[in-house]
Design an enzyme around this catalytic site. Sequence first.
Site, PDB file in Angstrom:
ATOM      1  N   ARG A   1      47.507  -9.338  18.574  1.00  0.00           N
ATOM      2  CA  ARG A   1      47.145  -8.049  17.981  1.00  0.00           C
ATOM      3  C   ARG A   1      47.084  -8.235  16.466  1.00  0.00           C
ATOM      4  O   ARG A   1      47.942  -8.903  15.873  1.00  0.00           O
ATOM      5  CB  ARG A   1      48.182  -6.978  18.321  1.00  0.00           C
ATOM      6  CG  ARG A   1      48.095  -6.430  19.745  1.00  0.00           C
ATOM      7  CD  ARG A   1      46.827  -5.613  19.994  1.00  0.00           C
ATOM      8  NE  ARG A   1      46.758  -5.069  21.337  1.00  0.00           N
ATOM      9  CZ  ARG A   1      46.170  -5.666  22.382  1.00  0.00           C
ATOM     10  NH1 ARG A   1      45.587  -6.851  22.232  1.00  0.00           N
ATOM     11  NH2 ARG A   1      46.142  -5.074  23.561  1.00  0.00           N
TER      12      ARG A   1
ATOM     13  N   HIS B   1      37.480  -9.385  19.060  1.00  0.00           N
ATOM     14  CA  HIS B   1      38.428  -9.113  20.157  1.00  0.00           C
ATOM     15  C   HIS B   1      37.798  -9.412  21.529  1.00  0.00           C
ATOM     16  O   HIS B   1      37.669  -8.514  22.369  1.00  0.00           O
ATOM     17  CB  HIS B   1      38.935  -7.666  20.083  1.00  0.00           C
ATOM     18  CG  HIS B   1      40.282  -7.492  20.734  1.00  0.00           C
ATOM     19  ND1 HIS B   1      41.225  -6.589  20.319  1.00  0.00           N
ATOM     20  CD2 HIS B   1      40.851  -8.123  21.796  1.00  0.00           C
ATOM     21  CE1 HIS B   1      42.306  -6.659  21.091  1.00  0.00           C
ATOM     22  NE2 HIS B   1      42.088  -7.595  22.002  1.00  0.00           N
TER      23      HIS B   1
ATOM     24  N   GLU C   1      40.796  -2.490  13.691  1.00  0.00           N
ATOM     25  CA  GLU C   1      39.656  -2.964  14.476  1.00  0.00           C
ATOM     26  C   GLU C   1      38.678  -1.828  14.654  1.00  0.00           C
ATOM     27  O   GLU C   1      39.110  -0.732  14.994  1.00  0.00           O
ATOM     28  CB  GLU C   1      40.110  -3.443  15.858  1.00  0.00           C
ATOM     29  CG  GLU C   1      40.725  -4.795  15.794  1.00  0.00           C
ATOM     30  CD  GLU C   1      41.093  -5.372  17.160  1.00  0.00           C
ATOM     31  OE1 GLU C   1      40.601  -4.871  18.198  1.00  0.00           O
ATOM     32  OE2 GLU C   1      41.873  -6.329  17.178  1.00  0.00           O
TER      33      GLU C   1
HETATM   34  C1  DGY Z   1      44.618  -7.090  26.223  1.00  0.00           C
HETATM   35  O1  DGY Z   1      44.370  -6.924  27.423  1.00  0.00           O
HETATM   36  O2  DGY Z   1      45.577  -6.577  25.677  1.00  0.00           O
HETATM   37  C2  DGY Z   1      43.703  -7.970  25.460  1.00  0.00           C
HETATM   38  O3  DGY Z   1      43.900  -7.868  24.103  1.00  0.00           O
HETATM   39  C3  DGY Z   1      42.261  -7.716  25.832  1.00  0.00           C
HETATM   40  O4  DGY Z   1      41.524  -8.803  25.363  1.00  0.00           O
END
Ligand code: DGY
Length: 325
Positions: free
Chosen positions: A237, A285, A266
Site C-alpha cells: 500500500r 496498482h 492513488e
Molecule cells: C489487494 O487485493 O489488496 C491488492 O492490492 C489488489 O491488487
Amino acid sequence: MKPKVYVNRLIPEEALKKLAQSCDYRIWEGELAVPRDVLLKEIPQIDALLSLLSDKIDGPIMDAAPKLRVISNMAVGFDNIDVREATKRKIMVCNTPGVLTETTADFAFALLLAAARRVVEGERNVREGKWKTWGPMILLGHDIHHATLGIIGLGRIGAEMAKRAKGFDMRTIYSDSVRRPELEKSLGVEFKDLKTLLAESDFVTIHTPLIPETHHLIGEERFKIMKKTAILVNTARGGIVDPKALYNALHTHQIAYAALDVTEPEPIPLNDPLLTLDNILIVPHIASASIATRTKMAIIAVDNLLAGLKGERPPHIVNPEVLAG
Ligand code: DGY
C-alpha cells in the site's frame, strides 16, 4: 424476494452470473470509482455491497444503509473500509486472501528485476532514438543474483518473494512483527530487526498491510539507514512509504531507485514531484491483475457475500466478532 446487492464496478462475468442466481444486483458501470453521491443513493436499498479497494466505505456510508449486512471487498487489503464502524453496526466485512498471493509476488519480482536492470529506461531510450551503439558504460544496473533481499512482512506474499529469490541465489532476510521459525527453515530466510534489514539489503520489498502502525513506516530516518545502491519495491500500500521522504531519498540519491505499484494517494497526481524523477518506476496498482486471479478474486468476493446473506460464516470474514451472539 431476492436480497439486493450493489456492485461497485464491472467485475468478471463468471462472478456476476453466480451473484445473479440468488440476488438482484445493480452495478456501477463507470470506468472510475463509483461517486460517493451515487453510492449514497443506492445504499439505503441494499443488503450487501461488493466493494473495491478504491471505494472509501466509512461510517456515514454505513449510516445510510440500514439493511446492509455484508461488505465484501474484492481485495485482500481492506484499509478502504472502516472495519470498526462496520463491527459496531454488526456488518460483516470480507476480503479475498490467498488467490492473489503468487500473482502479486510474480509482479513484485518483475518490478525488482525491471528496476535493477533498468528495463524501462532502456525501452524508453530505444523509442526515443537514443540507441546509437553498444556501449560498455550504457545503462549499467545492479545484479540480482547473490544480492540481499530484505522482505518487510513475511506473510503469504512475502514468503512467495522469498521462494522466487531462492531461484536467483539471493540471500534473503526479513523483518516482521512476529518471527516465523518454520518459514525461516523452509525458505532459508533470516530474521532481522527492521533497522538491520534496511542497512543490509540491496533490495527492500514491502509486504505488510497498511495499518496505523505501518503508516509511513518507511520515512526520512529509515531511508538514511538504507544503502545508497538500494532499490525499494512496494506492491503493498502506498501509505506505508512517506512520499515526501521518498522523493528526497531518490532526489538526493540516498537510495538508488524505487519501483512502485502503489502510491499515496492513488492515482498519483500528474504534478506529483515523484514523477519528475528518473530513478523511479510507477505502475497503476496492477500487481494482482492477471485474468485468472482477478476472476478468482471476484468469485471469492461473491462467495463471501452470499454466505453472509444466508446467515452463514463467510469463508473470509475479517471481523468475525460480529457473528458472536
Ligand atoms: C489487494 O487485493 O489488496 C491488492 O492490492 C489488489 O491488487
